[in-house]
Every structure is written in C-alpha cells, then in structure tokens.
Design a protein around this motif. Structure first.
Motif, short mmCIF file in Angstrom:
data_model
loop_
_atom_site.label_atom_id
_atom_site.label_comp_id
_atom_site.label_asym_id
_atom_site.label_seq_id
_atom_site.Cartn_x
_atom_site.Cartn_y
_atom_site.Cartn_z
N ALA A 49 17.76 12.96 -5.66
CA ALA A 49 16.43 12.38 -5.48
C ALA A 49 15.34 13.41 -5.74
O ALA A 49 14.26 13.06 -6.21
N SER A 50 15.62 14.68 -5.45
CA SER A 50 14.61 15.70 -5.67
C SER A 50 14.36 15.96 -7.14
O SER A 50 13.33 16.53 -7.51
N THR A 51 15.27 15.55 -8.01
CA THR A 51 15.09 15.76 -9.45
C THR A 51 14.56 14.53 -10.16
O THR A 51 14.26 14.60 -11.35
N PRO A 71 12.07 12.20 -11.62
CA PRO A 71 10.64 12.29 -11.90
C PRO A 71 9.92 11.07 -11.34
O PRO A 71 10.52 10.01 -11.17
N GLU A 72 8.67 11.24 -11.05
CA GLU A 72 7.91 10.13 -10.46
C GLU A 72 7.86 8.94 -11.40
O GLU A 72 8.02 7.81 -10.99
N TYR A 73 7.63 9.18 -12.66
CA TYR A 73 7.57 8.09 -13.63
C TYR A 73 8.51 8.40 -14.78
O TYR A 73 8.14 9.03 -15.74
N SER A 74 9.76 7.96 -14.66
CA SER A 74 10.73 8.26 -15.71
C SER A 74 10.70 7.22 -16.82
O SER A 74 11.24 7.44 -17.88
N VAL A 75 10.08 6.09 -16.57
CA VAL A 75 9.99 5.05 -17.59
C VAL A 75 8.62 5.14 -18.21
O VAL A 75 7.61 5.13 -17.50
N PRO A 76 8.55 5.25 -19.54
CA PRO A 76 7.24 5.38 -20.16
C PRO A 76 6.43 4.09 -19.98
O PRO A 76 7.01 3.00 -19.89
N ILE A 132 3.04 15.00 -5.69
CA ILE A 132 4.25 15.43 -6.39
C ILE A 132 4.08 16.91 -6.74
O ILE A 132 3.03 17.35 -7.17
N GLY A 133 5.13 17.66 -6.54
CA GLY A 133 5.08 19.09 -6.77
C GLY A 133 4.86 19.86 -5.48
O GLY A 133 5.19 21.03 -5.39
N ARG A 134 4.33 19.19 -4.48
CA ARG A 134 4.14 19.81 -3.18
C ARG A 134 5.10 19.22 -2.15
O ARG A 134 5.02 19.54 -0.98
N ASP A 135 5.97 18.34 -2.60
CA ASP A 135 6.89 17.65 -1.69
C ASP A 135 8.24 18.35 -1.57
O ASP A 135 9.15 17.86 -0.93
N GLY A 136 8.37 19.52 -2.15
CA GLY A 136 9.64 20.25 -2.13
C GLY A 136 10.11 20.61 -0.74
O GLY A 136 11.32 20.60 -0.46
N ALA A 137 9.18 20.91 0.16
CA ALA A 137 9.56 21.24 1.54
C ALA A 137 10.24 20.06 2.21
O ALA A 137 11.14 20.25 3.04
N GLY A 138 9.83 18.86 1.84
CA GLY A 138 10.47 17.66 2.41
C GLY A 138 11.92 17.54 1.98
O GLY A 138 12.79 17.21 2.80
N PHE A 139 12.19 17.78 0.72
CA PHE A 139 13.56 17.71 0.24
C PHE A 139 14.40 18.85 0.83
O PHE A 139 15.56 18.64 1.19
N TRP A 180 0.83 -1.20 0.00
CA TRP A 180 0.00 0.00 0.00
C TRP A 180 0.87 1.25 0.00
O TRP A 180 0.61 2.20 -0.74
N LEU A 181 1.90 1.26 0.85
CA LEU A 181 2.80 2.42 0.91
C LEU A 181 3.50 2.64 -0.42
O LEU A 181 3.60 3.76 -0.91
N ARG A 182 3.99 1.55 -1.02
CA ARG A 182 4.71 1.67 -2.28
C ARG A 182 3.82 2.24 -3.37
O ARG A 182 4.23 3.10 -4.15
N LEU A 183 2.58 1.80 -3.41
CA LEU A 183 1.66 2.28 -4.44
C LEU A 183 1.21 3.71 -4.20
O LEU A 183 1.05 4.49 -5.13
N HIS A 184 1.00 4.09 -2.95
CA HIS A 184 0.48 5.41 -2.65
C HIS A 184 1.55 6.49 -2.53
O HIS A 184 1.26 7.66 -2.72
N LEU A 185 2.76 6.11 -2.21
CA LEU A 185 3.81 7.10 -2.05
C LEU A 185 4.51 7.42 -3.36
O LEU A 185 4.95 8.54 -3.57
N GLY A 186 4.66 6.46 -4.21
CA GLY A 186 5.46 6.66 -5.42
C GLY A 186 6.94 6.66 -5.07
O GLY A 186 7.34 6.50 -3.92
N ARG A 187 7.77 6.86 -6.08
CA ARG A 187 9.22 6.79 -5.85
C ARG A 187 9.73 7.94 -5.00
O ARG A 187 10.54 7.76 -4.11
N ARG A 188 9.26 9.14 -5.26
CA ARG A 188 9.71 10.30 -4.49
C ARG A 188 9.24 10.21 -3.05
O ARG A 188 9.99 10.52 -2.12
N GLY A 189 8.02 9.78 -2.85
CA GLY A 189 7.50 9.62 -1.50
C GLY A 189 8.24 8.56 -0.72
O GLY A 189 8.49 8.71 0.48
N GLN A 190 8.62 7.48 -1.40
CA GLN A 190 9.36 6.42 -0.73
C GLN A 190 10.70 6.93 -0.21
O GLN A 190 11.07 6.67 0.94
N ILE A 191 11.42 7.67 -1.04
CA ILE A 191 12.74 8.17 -0.61
C ILE A 191 12.56 9.21 0.49
O ILE A 191 13.36 9.27 1.43
#
Length: 148
Positions: free
Chosen positions: A127-129, A131-136, A76-83, A8-19
């Motif tokens: 990690a802040s750069t 993208p959430e989905y870099s693989v098409p 995504i886009g609102r997570d900048g404060a975390g980084f 659930w965490l992996r699906l809802h957080l995405g790659r940026r959220g996970q890191i």
C-alpha cells in the motif's frame, strides 16, 4: 449525513489516505481489545510478556494506530510516517511468534508469524508503494470552434 461524510473523506483522503485511515482504526481497535479483555496466558507472546504486560504492549498498537490514522490526513509524500508506524506492531508480533517457535514455546507460532508478515506487513508495504493516481485521467474532448 453518513454518506456525505464518507464521500467527503473519500475525496479528501485519496487512496493512500483511505488505507491509512482503515489501518489506523484497525490497529486502535486491536490494541483496545487487548486492554478491555486481557488474555491470561497469550500463547506465543512470551518474548513480549516477559518484558511487560500485554496491556502495556496494547499501547504500541494504539499509538501506532493513532499515528497511522492521523497520517491519512497529510499530503502525499508526507504520509510515510503513517506507513512506518503501521509496520511496527505486526513486525514486533511476528518476531515474538518466530521467537516462540525457535524456543519451542509455541509450535504454531511460525504460521502466525507468516500470517502477520503477509497479511499485515506485506499489505502495508504494498500500500505504501501505490501511487495516488495510477490510472491516467480520461482524454479531454476537443472543443468546438474555429481552427487556427
């Protein structure tokens, strides 16, 4: 149960959220470690300990960790404060160690500062750069049916 929560965490957080979650929890643990087992004479951190105790500085790690981990659950886009929050403690520690080298307090501090700058600051900036989905996504298969 644990596997379902991790999925659930992996699906809802995405790659940026996970890191962000990993970085945040790590910073919280690092800060708590300074409070639970305080060092008597931390080599190279004189710039910090001259201003207040190391356990007080531990709260910088803990607060930054909480902000970082909480930002993992933002879109995504609102997570900048975390980084940004993730960058603050290792940057402060790197400055303290560089200062210790320049003042002659801790000769090894330059290597420790480089370690903080590369393995912490550099990784966070990278990690802040990401993208959430870099693989098409894979191409869709053609549907069977009548051609127009």
């Amino acid at each position: 149960m644990c596997a379902a929560a991790a999925r659930w965490l992996r699906l809802h957080l995405g790659r940026r959220g996970q890191i962000l979650l990993i970085l945040g929890l790590g910073k919280i643990c690092w800060g708590v470690g300074f409070i639970v087992t305080p060092q008597q004479d931390p080599a190279g951190l004189g710039l910090l300990t001259d201003r207040c105790s190391l356990s007080s500085w531990a709260w910088l790690w803990i607060i930054a960790g909480v902000v970082t981990a909480t930002s993992a659950f933002l879109r995504i886009g609102r997570d900048g404060a975390g980084f940004l929050a993730a960058l603050v403690p290792p940057s402060v520690w790197a400055i303290a160690y560089l200062s210790a080298v320049l003042t002659g307090e801790y000769a090894r501090g330059g290597f420790v500062a480089l370690w903080y700058l590369t393995s912490h600051v550099g990784v966070i900036c990278w990690a802040s750069t990401v993208p959430e989905y870099s693989v098409p996504p894979p191409p869709r298969r053609a549907r069977k049916g009548k051609a127009p």
